[in-house]
Design a protein around this motif. Sequence first.
Motif, PDB file in Angstrom:
ATOM      1  N   ASP A   1       0.817  -1.218   0.000  1.00  2.00           N
ATOM      2  CA  ASP A   1       0.000   0.000   0.000  1.00  2.00           C
ATOM      3  C   ASP A   1       0.851   1.268   0.000  1.00  2.00           C
ATOM      4  OD1 ASP A   1       0.983   0.028   2.583  1.00  2.00           O
ATOM      5  OD2 ASP A   1      -0.971   0.258   3.558  1.00  2.00           O
ATOM      6  N   ILE A   2       2.123   1.124  -0.320  1.00  4.28           N
ATOM      7  CA  ILE A   2       3.037   2.270  -0.438  1.00  4.28           C
ATOM      8  C   ILE A   2       3.178   2.630  -1.910  1.00  4.28           C
ATOM      9  CG2 ILE A   2       5.415   3.056  -0.112  1.00  4.28           C
ATOM     10  CD1 ILE A   2       5.581   1.137   2.289  1.00  4.28           C
ATOM     11  N   SER A   3       3.127   3.910  -2.208  1.00  2.09           N
ATOM     12  CA  SER A   3       3.323   4.366  -3.588  1.00  2.09           C
ATOM     13  C   SER A   3       4.705   4.987  -3.742  1.00  2.09           C
ATOM     14  CB  SER A   3       2.245   5.380  -3.989  1.00  2.09           C
ATOM     15  OG  SER A   3       2.356   6.565  -3.225  1.00  2.09           O
ATOM     16  N   MET A   4       5.292   4.753  -4.902  1.00  3.72           N
ATOM     17  CA  MET A   4       6.572   5.368  -5.265  1.00  3.72           C
ATOM     18  C   MET A   4       6.327   6.152  -6.551  1.00  3.72           C
ATOM     19  SD  MET A   4       9.376   2.361  -4.478  1.00  3.72           S
ATOM     20  CE  MET A   4       9.135   1.663  -6.102  1.00  3.72           C
ATOM     21  N   THR A   5       6.380   7.470  -6.449  1.00  4.53           N
ATOM     22  CA  THR A   5       6.032   8.336  -7.566  1.00  4.53           C
ATOM     23  C   THR A   5       7.240   9.114  -8.037  1.00  4.53           C
ATOM     24  OG1 THR A   5       3.766   8.580  -6.747  1.00  4.53           O
ATOM     25  CG2 THR A   5       4.537  10.208  -8.343  1.00  4.53           C
ATOM     26  N   VAL A   6       7.537   9.035  -9.331  1.00  2.70           N
ATOM     27  CA  VAL A   6       8.636   9.804  -9.913  1.00  2.70           C
ATOM     28  C   VAL A   6       8.137  11.236 -10.143  1.00  2.70           C
ATOM     29  CG1 VAL A   6      10.277   9.977 -11.812  1.00  2.70           C
ATOM     30  CG2 VAL A   6       9.509   7.714 -11.034  1.00  2.70           C
ATOM     31  N   VAL A   7       8.784  12.193  -9.507  1.00  2.00           N
ATOM     32  CA  VAL A   7       8.376  13.598  -9.637  1.00  2.00           C
ATOM     33  C   VAL A   7       9.357  14.408 -10.481  1.00  2.00           C
ATOM     34  CG1 VAL A   7       7.003  13.635  -7.535  1.00  2.00           C
ATOM     35  CG2 VAL A   7       9.453  14.130  -7.409  1.00  2.00           C
TER      36      VAL A   7
ATOM     37  N   ARG B   1       2.834   6.547   2.021  1.00  2.00           N
ATOM     38  CA  ARG B   1       1.584   5.820   2.236  1.00  2.00           C
ATOM     39  C   ARG B   1       0.427   6.828   2.345  1.00  2.00           C
ATOM     40  NH1 ARG B   1       3.078   2.599   6.054  1.00  2.00           N
ATOM     41  NH2 ARG B   1       3.024   0.618   4.907  1.00  2.00           N
ATOM     42  N   THR B   2       0.692   7.911   3.022  1.00  2.00           N
ATOM     43  CA  THR B   2      -0.235   9.028   3.128  1.00  2.00           C
ATOM     44  C   THR B   2       0.328  10.181   2.305  1.00  2.00           C
ATOM     45  OG1 THR B   2      -0.845   8.350   5.378  1.00  2.00           O
ATOM     46  CG2 THR B   2      -1.385  10.614   4.717  1.00  2.00           C
ATOM     47  N   PRO B   3      -0.473  10.791   1.440  1.00  2.00           N
ATOM     48  CA  PRO B   3       0.058  11.829   0.552  1.00  2.00           C
ATOM     49  C   PRO B   3       0.784  12.942   1.297  1.00  2.00           C
ATOM     50  CG  PRO B   3      -2.141  11.196  -0.152  1.00  2.00           C
ATOM     51  CD  PRO B   3      -1.902  10.508   1.159  1.00  2.00           C
ATOM     52  N   ASP B   4       1.965  13.277   0.789  1.00  2.00           N
ATOM     53  CA  ASP B   4       2.733  14.442   1.200  1.00  2.00           C
ATOM     54  C   ASP B   4       3.390  14.337   2.572  1.00  2.00           C
ATOM     55  OD1 ASP B   4       1.941  15.572  -1.216  1.00  2.00           O
ATOM     56  OD2 ASP B   4       0.216  16.572  -0.325  1.00  2.00           O
ATOM     57  N   VAL B   5       3.368  13.156   3.208  1.00  2.00           N
ATOM     58  CA  VAL B   5       4.059  13.001   4.486  1.00  2.00           C
ATOM     59  C   VAL B   5       4.985  11.786   4.450  1.00  2.00           C
ATOM     60  CG1 VAL B   5       2.376  14.235   5.882  1.00  2.00           C
ATOM     61  CG2 VAL B   5       2.092  11.787   5.509  1.00  2.00           C
ATOM     62  N   GLY B   6       5.502  11.475   3.272  1.00  2.00           N
ATOM     63  CA  GLY B   6       6.434  10.362   3.148  1.00  2.00           C
ATOM     64  C   GLY B   6       7.865  10.852   3.114  1.00  2.00           C
ATOM     65  N   VAL B   7       8.694  10.169   2.322  1.00  2.00           N
ATOM     66  CA  VAL B   7      10.102  10.528   2.191  1.00  2.00           C
ATOM     67  C   VAL B   7      10.407  10.793   0.719  1.00  2.00           C
ATOM     68  CG1 VAL B   7      10.757   8.078   2.128  1.00  2.00           C
ATOM     69  CG2 VAL B   7      12.487   9.804   2.620  1.00  2.00           C
ATOM     70  N   LEU B   8      11.163  11.847   0.452  1.00  2.00           N
ATOM     71  CA  LEU B   8      11.565  12.201  -0.903  1.00  2.00           C
ATOM     72  C   LEU B   8      13.016  11.787  -1.100  1.00  2.00           C
ATOM     73  CD1 LEU B   8      10.439  13.798  -3.458  1.00  2.00           C
ATOM     74  CD2 LEU B   8      11.960  15.634  -2.677  1.00  2.00           C
TER      75      LEU B   8
END
Length: 325
Positions: free
Chosen positions: A123-129, A163-170
């Motif tokens: 349930d963790i997302s990894m998004t390329v920004v 896992r929760t938008p905008d409070v993960g690790v970059l």
Amino acid sequence: MSDVLILDVAHGNCAIVQNAGVVAVIDAPVGSAILDTLDQLGVAHIEHALISHSDADHLSGILALLTSSQVSVGNLYLNPDAAKDSVAYRDLLAAVRVASRDKAMQTIPSLNVSVPGTLTVGDISMTVVSPSEALALSGVGGRSPDGKPNSANTLSAVIKVERTPDVGVLLSGDLDATGLEDVVASGAKLTASALVYPHHGGLPGSGKPAEFVQGLLRLVNPAQVYVSNGRNKHANPRAEVVEEILDHGCGLACTQLAKACGDPVTATHLEKWPAAGRDAQHSCAGTISLTLGESGAVRDRAIETAFREFVENHVPGAMCARTKH
């Protein structure tokens, strides 16, 4: 079980993301730390391996994964780099050919905001920004959409793990000033509670250090900044970078003890995971495990307290001494 491990690999970057039996690796430098950690975790298969860019301190260790008899890789994502003519890069090409043929690994020669865009690990997302499509198309050795010369760092992938938008690790790889300008132009959202600072706390290419740090921290707004650094390489993190991070009010921790912070020292606070600096007494925070919760990407409270006590009691010259506890 931790969601994200930021490995102490000396000079280089590597993060392991795990959830619901799925594992991903972002960057893989040379050294035993990554394979030793995967072995300790009991991992036999990596679903996704992402290489932010083709510099050896992010790339060389993928060879060990692709040729390992103990670990398989499902999907490998990276951007081509026609300007790279190193032994490590040529070895990578040979290893990819063998792994694709013999282990059914899928190699995707693209890593940007569209491909793959977002991957999931449980349930963790990894998004390329970053890079954007336009910057990726300009290529290493070419010129950015704004006409500035691209290095491998310019196209370094930047990945949000949350896992929760905008409070993960970059995970910012080796993002440079030109790449950051492209992030601003593309409107990508970088907000995260924790930031692994780019380029091991070094300088941002041709950009001015203060402007780069301030611009990046405004976009990310992290509570905590981590630096993946090697004690004996390039004198990172740079003092001017550290000062800007602390002035922004962020907490700060480095995987290894910078030379500017003092002499090597025995560290009993390190987590159980492999750490490249452990035996030489070079580790500071060492390998860092984070849990992704609704309030942010956080370290276990007892581990964090032990680390801060180590810095206060054993590293009198610590550059991070002003960091909030």
